[in-house]
Design a protein around this motif. Structure first.
Motif, PDB file in Angstrom:
ATOM      1  N   LEU A 104     -44.251 -33.452   2.790  1.00 23.88           N
ATOM      2  CA  LEU A 104     -43.882 -32.070   3.047  1.00 23.88           C
ATOM      3  C   LEU A 104     -42.455 -31.826   2.587  1.00 23.88           C
ATOM      4  CD1 LEU A 104     -44.772 -29.367   4.342  1.00 23.88           C
ATOM      5  CD2 LEU A 104     -43.767 -30.194   6.487  1.00 23.88           C
ATOM      6  N   ALA A 105     -42.260 -30.809   1.773  1.00 22.28           N
ATOM      7  CA  ALA A 105     -40.940 -30.495   1.230  1.00 22.28           C
ATOM      8  C   ALA A 105     -40.582 -29.062   1.615  1.00 22.28           C
ATOM      9  CB  ALA A 105     -40.940 -30.664  -0.284  1.00 22.28           C
ATOM     10  N   VAL A 106     -39.845 -28.921   2.705  1.00 25.67           N
ATOM     11  CA  VAL A 106     -39.403 -27.607   3.163  1.00 25.67           C
ATOM     12  C   VAL A 106     -37.894 -27.629   3.319  1.00 25.67           C
ATOM     13  CG1 VAL A 106     -41.569 -27.081   4.331  1.00 25.67           C
ATOM     14  CG2 VAL A 106     -39.739 -28.235   5.585  1.00 25.67           C
ATOM     15  N   SER A 107     -37.296 -26.459   3.261  1.00 27.75           N
ATOM     16  CA  SER A 107     -35.847 -26.333   3.354  1.00 27.75           C
ATOM     17  C   SER A 107     -35.488 -25.103   4.165  1.00 27.75           C
ATOM     18  CB  SER A 107     -35.228 -26.234   1.950  1.00 27.75           C
ATOM     19  OG  SER A 107     -33.834 -25.980   2.039  1.00 27.75           O
ATOM     20  N   LEU A 108     -34.468 -25.227   4.986  1.00 22.42           N
ATOM     21  CA  LEU A 108     -33.959 -24.111   5.786  1.00 22.42           C
ATOM     22  C   LEU A 108     -32.693 -23.516   5.188  1.00 22.42           C
ATOM     23  CD1 LEU A 108     -34.446 -25.566   9.389  1.00 22.42           C
ATOM     24  CD2 LEU A 108     -35.931 -23.944   8.189  1.00 22.42           C
ATOM     25  N   ASP A 109     -32.408 -23.875   3.931  1.00 22.11           N
ATOM     26  CA  ASP A 109     -31.175 -23.411   3.299  1.00 22.11           C
ATOM     27  C   ASP A 109     -31.121 -21.894   3.196  1.00 22.11           C
ATOM     28  OD1 ASP A 109     -30.365 -25.999   3.054  1.00 22.11           O
ATOM     29  OD2 ASP A 109     -30.996 -26.215   0.961  1.00 22.11           O
ATOM     30  N   ASN A 110     -32.266 -21.248   2.975  1.00 18.42           N
ATOM     31  CA  ASN A 110     -32.267 -19.787   2.838  1.00 18.42           C
ATOM     32  C   ASN A 110     -31.876 -19.107   4.147  1.00 18.42           C
ATOM     33  OD1 ASN A 110     -33.313 -19.727   0.067  1.00 18.42           O
ATOM     34  ND2 ASN A 110     -35.188 -20.525   0.979  1.00 18.42           N
ATOM     35  N   PHE A 111     -32.369 -19.612   5.257  1.00 21.93           N
ATOM     36  CA  PHE A 111     -32.010 -19.039   6.556  1.00 21.93           C
ATOM     37  C   PHE A 111     -30.557 -19.363   6.904  1.00 21.93           C
ATOM     38  CE2 PHE A 111     -36.622 -19.440   6.709  1.00 21.93           C
ATOM     39  CZ  PHE A 111     -36.994 -18.189   7.161  1.00 21.93           C
ATOM     40  N   ARG A 112     -30.076 -20.533   6.521  1.00 18.66           N
ATOM     41  CA  ARG A 112     -28.657 -20.850   6.736  1.00 18.66           C
ATOM     42  C   ARG A 112     -27.775 -19.913   5.938  1.00 18.66           C
ATOM     43  NH1 ARG A 112     -30.496 -26.325   5.777  1.00 18.66           N
ATOM     44  NH2 ARG A 112     -30.840 -27.428   7.749  1.00 18.66           N
ATOM     45  N   PHE A 113     -28.198 -19.605   4.719  1.00 19.57           N
ATOM     46  CA  PHE A 113     -27.410 -18.691   3.884  1.00 19.57           C
ATOM     47  C   PHE A 113     -27.358 -17.304   4.498  1.00 19.57           C
ATOM     48  CE2 PHE A 113     -26.979 -15.742   0.282  1.00 19.57           C
ATOM     49  CZ  PHE A 113     -25.786 -16.215  -0.258  1.00 19.57           C
ATOM     50  N   LEU A 114     -28.448 -16.846   5.074  1.00 19.02           N
ATOM     51  CA  LEU A 114     -28.454 -15.538   5.729  1.00 19.02           C
ATOM     52  C   LEU A 114     -27.486 -15.502   6.908  1.00 19.02           C
ATOM     53  CD1 LEU A 114     -32.250 -14.555   5.826  1.00 19.02           C
ATOM     54  CD2 LEU A 114     -30.498 -13.789   4.226  1.00 19.02           C
ATOM     55  N   LEU A 115     -27.356 -16.626   7.609  1.00 22.72           N
ATOM     56  CA  LEU A 115     -26.476 -16.679   8.776  1.00 22.72           C
ATOM     57  C   LEU A 115     -25.007 -16.785   8.386  1.00 22.72           C
ATOM     58  CD1 LEU A 115     -28.530 -19.063  11.108  1.00 22.72           C
ATOM     59  CD2 LEU A 115     -28.327 -16.568  11.247  1.00 22.72           C
ATOM     60  N   THR A 116     -24.726 -17.308   7.206  1.00 20.64           N
ATOM     61  CA  THR A 116     -23.338 -17.516   6.794  1.00 20.64           C
ATOM     62  C   THR A 116     -22.790 -16.380   5.937  1.00 20.64           C
ATOM     63  OG1 THR A 116     -24.108 -18.819   4.898  1.00 20.64           O
ATOM     64  CG2 THR A 116     -23.535 -20.027   6.903  1.00 20.64           C
ATOM     65  N   ASP A 117     -23.646 -15.638   5.267  1.00 17.94           N
ATOM     66  CA  ASP A 117     -23.206 -14.544   4.402  1.00 17.94           C
ATOM     67  C   ASP A 117     -23.154 -13.252   5.225  1.00 17.94           C
ATOM     68  OD1 ASP A 117     -22.834 -12.552   2.464  1.00 17.94           O
ATOM     69  OD2 ASP A 117     -23.811 -13.789   0.942  1.00 17.94           O
ATOM     70  N   LYS A 118     -21.971 -12.658   5.336  1.00 23.05           N
ATOM     71  CA  LYS A 118     -21.797 -11.462   6.153  1.00 23.05           C
ATOM     72  C   LYS A 118     -22.515 -10.250   5.574  1.00 23.05           C
ATOM     73  CE  LYS A 118     -17.310 -12.786   8.089  1.00 23.05           C
ATOM     74  NZ  LYS A 118     -15.883 -12.406   8.245  1.00 23.05           N
ATOM     75  N   LEU A 119     -22.797 -10.268   4.271  1.00 22.85           N
ATOM     76  CA  LEU A 119     -23.457  -9.122   3.650  1.00 22.85           C
ATOM     77  C   LEU A 119     -24.788  -8.823   4.319  1.00 22.85           C
ATOM     78  CD1 LEU A 119     -23.842  -7.007   1.376  1.00 22.85           C
ATOM     79  CD2 LEU A 119     -24.846  -8.852   0.006  1.00 22.85           C
ATOM     80  N   TYR A 120     -25.549  -9.846   4.613  1.00 21.10           N
ATOM     81  CA  TYR A 120     -26.874  -9.638   5.183  1.00 21.10           C
ATOM     82  C   TYR A 120     -26.776  -9.178   6.632  1.00 21.10           C
ATOM     83  CZ  TYR A 120     -28.397 -12.033   0.982  1.00 21.10           C
ATOM     84  OH  TYR A 120     -28.606 -12.380  -0.317  1.00 21.10           O
ATOM     85  N   ALA A 121     -25.820  -9.735   7.377  1.00 20.92           N
ATOM     86  CA  ALA A 121     -25.645  -9.294   8.763  1.00 20.92           C
ATOM     87  C   ALA A 121     -25.242  -7.821   8.817  1.00 20.92           C
ATOM     88  CB  ALA A 121     -24.601 -10.164   9.458  1.00 20.92           C
ATOM     89  N   VAL A 122     -24.311  -7.421   7.941  1.00 20.53           N
ATOM     90  CA  VAL A 122     -23.886  -6.019   7.900  1.00 20.53           C
ATOM     91  C   VAL A 122     -25.043  -5.119   7.475  1.00 20.53           C
ATOM     92  CG1 VAL A 122     -22.361  -4.388   6.728  1.00 20.53           C
ATOM     93  CG2 VAL A 122     -21.477  -6.597   7.490  1.00 20.53           C
ATOM     94  N   THR A 123     -25.847  -5.586   6.518  1.00 20.99           N
ATOM     95  CA  THR A 123     -26.976  -4.790   6.034  1.00 20.99           C
ATOM     96  C   THR A 123     -28.028  -4.613   7.118  1.00 20.99           C
ATOM     97  OG1 THR A 123     -26.585  -5.645   3.807  1.00 20.99           O
ATOM     98  CG2 THR A 123     -28.680  -4.566   4.215  1.00 20.99           C
ATOM     99  N   TYR A 124     -28.339  -5.694   7.843  1.00 20.22           N
ATOM    100  CA  TYR A 124     -29.294  -5.588   8.953  1.00 20.22           C
ATOM    101  C   TYR A 124     -28.775  -4.605  10.000  1.00 20.22           C
ATOM    102  CZ  TYR A 124     -32.355  -9.471   7.580  1.00 20.22           C
ATOM    103  OH  TYR A 124     -33.268 -10.262   6.937  1.00 20.22           O
ATOM    104  N   LEU A 125     -27.497  -4.731  10.370  1.00 22.23           N
ATOM    105  CA  LEU A 125     -26.928  -3.861  11.393  1.00 22.23           C
ATOM    106  C   LEU A 125     -26.918  -2.406  10.929  1.00 22.23           C
ATOM    107  CD1 LEU A 125     -25.530  -3.562  14.121  1.00 22.23           C
ATOM    108  CD2 LEU A 125     -23.350  -4.029  12.989  1.00 22.23           C
ATOM    109  N   ARG A 126     -26.549  -2.190   9.685  1.00 21.18           N
ATOM    110  CA  ARG A 126     -26.530  -0.825   9.146  1.00 21.18           C
ATOM    111  C   ARG A 126     -27.933  -0.229   9.123  1.00 21.18           C
ATOM    112  NH1 ARG A 126     -23.924   2.831   5.926  1.00 21.18           N
ATOM    113  NH2 ARG A 126     -25.133   3.739   4.211  1.00 21.18           N
ATOM    114  N   SER A 127     -28.928  -1.041   8.783  1.00 21.85           N
ATOM    115  CA  SER A 127     -30.308  -0.562   8.762  1.00 21.85           C
ATOM    116  C   SER A 127     -30.770  -0.182  10.161  1.00 21.85           C
ATOM    117  CB  SER A 127     -31.229  -1.629   8.170  1.00 21.85           C
ATOM    118  OG  SER A 127     -30.864  -1.960   6.846  1.00 21.85           O
ATOM    119  N   VAL A 128     -30.417  -0.994  11.160  1.00 18.26           N
ATOM    120  CA  VAL A 128     -30.792  -0.695  12.543  1.00 18.26           C
ATOM    121  C   VAL A 128     -30.145   0.608  13.007  1.00 18.26           C
ATOM    122  CG1 VAL A 128     -30.562  -1.472  14.931  1.00 18.26           C
ATOM    123  CG2 VAL A 128     -31.241  -3.100  13.164  1.00 18.26           C
TER     124      VAL A 128
END
Length: 299
Positions: free
Chosen positions: A61-85
């Motif tokens: 099995l070859a899975v990676s959580l790097d994409n979710f880690r990137f979402l947590l570390t990049d402020k752009l996505y957090a701001v975008t989620y908050l702005r959308s809400v």
């Protein structure tokens, strides 16, 4: 047909009726979600498809959580989620403020006029969604109908900037999703017994007090249903922010589109979609459990 055979037939049809919506959810919700979740645990590659397989050459099995880690570390996505809400929440409140009196008026109108009023609410759905958004672009641009009318009346001297602002996004969202608020509110208010309101007023309550103590609690199921029907699609809306808000209106739907089709980073885009889905599903599940608990307590 014997009574036992008739009972077995009725039981079979009952099971089919119960199983049909679960089958629908399995085919069109759980299976696509599983596919998106699988892609979100992969890594992007230049290939077709543009992500690594779930199992390597040795079958591990070859899975990676790097994409979710990137979402947590990049402020752009957090701001975008908050702005959308925030934008989806404001649009929902605007739809509620406009939709409640309209639904109440339709529910209390004469029976021969209710059908016509409901037809006027549903009538915009007969026109393409994209055409309706383009119509608002023609109304709100610097040389559109609204600015030209205000200049002709002498109210303003230069055109107001309405396009490519949050104001235009709120107008588009409110106009597009207002029927989704009105219809469930109407269904709830139409069944409400007016004798409760009259009894409250006979006991000395003012119209305002009777509204908040009687009408609003009875209309709460329709309010909740309407808010969910507006907030959920507005949260992931892409067309309205893109056309009316412009390139500066960065909402999660726009980010999702860019990651999929511009950057071609399918794993990261899938991770964005999974987080968005969790943000929408978890509150709904909690709300349904609270409603079920309240219903059991009243029973």
């Amino acid at each position: 047909m014997s009574s036992a055979a008739r009972a077995n037939r009725d039981l079979l049809w009952q099971r089919v009726a119960i199983a049909t919506p679960y089958l629908w959810l399995l085919l069109f919700f759980l299976v696509p979600f599983a596919i998106i979740l699988k892609i979100s645990l992969a890594d992007p590659i230049v290939a077709q498809p543009p992500f690594t397989p779930s199992f390597d050459d040795e079958g591990a099995l070859a899975v990676s959580l790097d994409n979710f880690r990137f979402l947590l570390t990049d402020k752009l996505y957090a701001v975008t989620y908050l702005r959308s809400v925030v934008i989806a929440g404001i649009a929902t409140l605007l739809c509620l403020a406009l939709g409640f009196p309209m639904a109440y008026g339709i529910a209390r109108a004469r029976e021969e006029t209710r059908g016509l009023l409901l037809l006027l609410i549903v009538l915009p759905f007969w026109i393409s969604f994209l055409l309706r958004v383009y119509a608002w672009m023609g109304l709100m641009n610097n040389h559109g109908v609204i600015n030209n009318t205000l200049i002709w009346l002498g109210i303003i001297d230069t055109p107001m900037q309405m396009m490519y602002t949050d104001f235009a996004v709120f107008v588009g969202l409110t106009y597009s999703y207002l029927p989704f608020m009105i219809l469930p509110l109407y269904a709830t208010l139409e069944r409400m017994d007016l004798d409760f309101v009259e009894a409250a007023q006979d006991l000395g309550a003012t119209r305002t007090r009777a509204f908040w103590d009687v009408t609003w609690p009875l209309a709460r199921p329709g309010v909740i249903a309407g808010c969910l029907l507006v907030f959920i699609p507005a949260m992931g809306e892409y067309v309205i922010p893109y056309l009316l808000g412009g390139p500066e209106s960065l909402l999660i739907g726009r980010v999702l589109f860019d990651e999929f089709f511009v950057n071609r980073d399918w794993p990261l885009a899938s991770a964005v979609a999974v987080v968005l889905l969790l943000l929408l599903v978890v509150p709904i599940v909690i709300l349904q459990r609270n409603q079920a608990r309240d219903a059991e307590g009243e029973a």
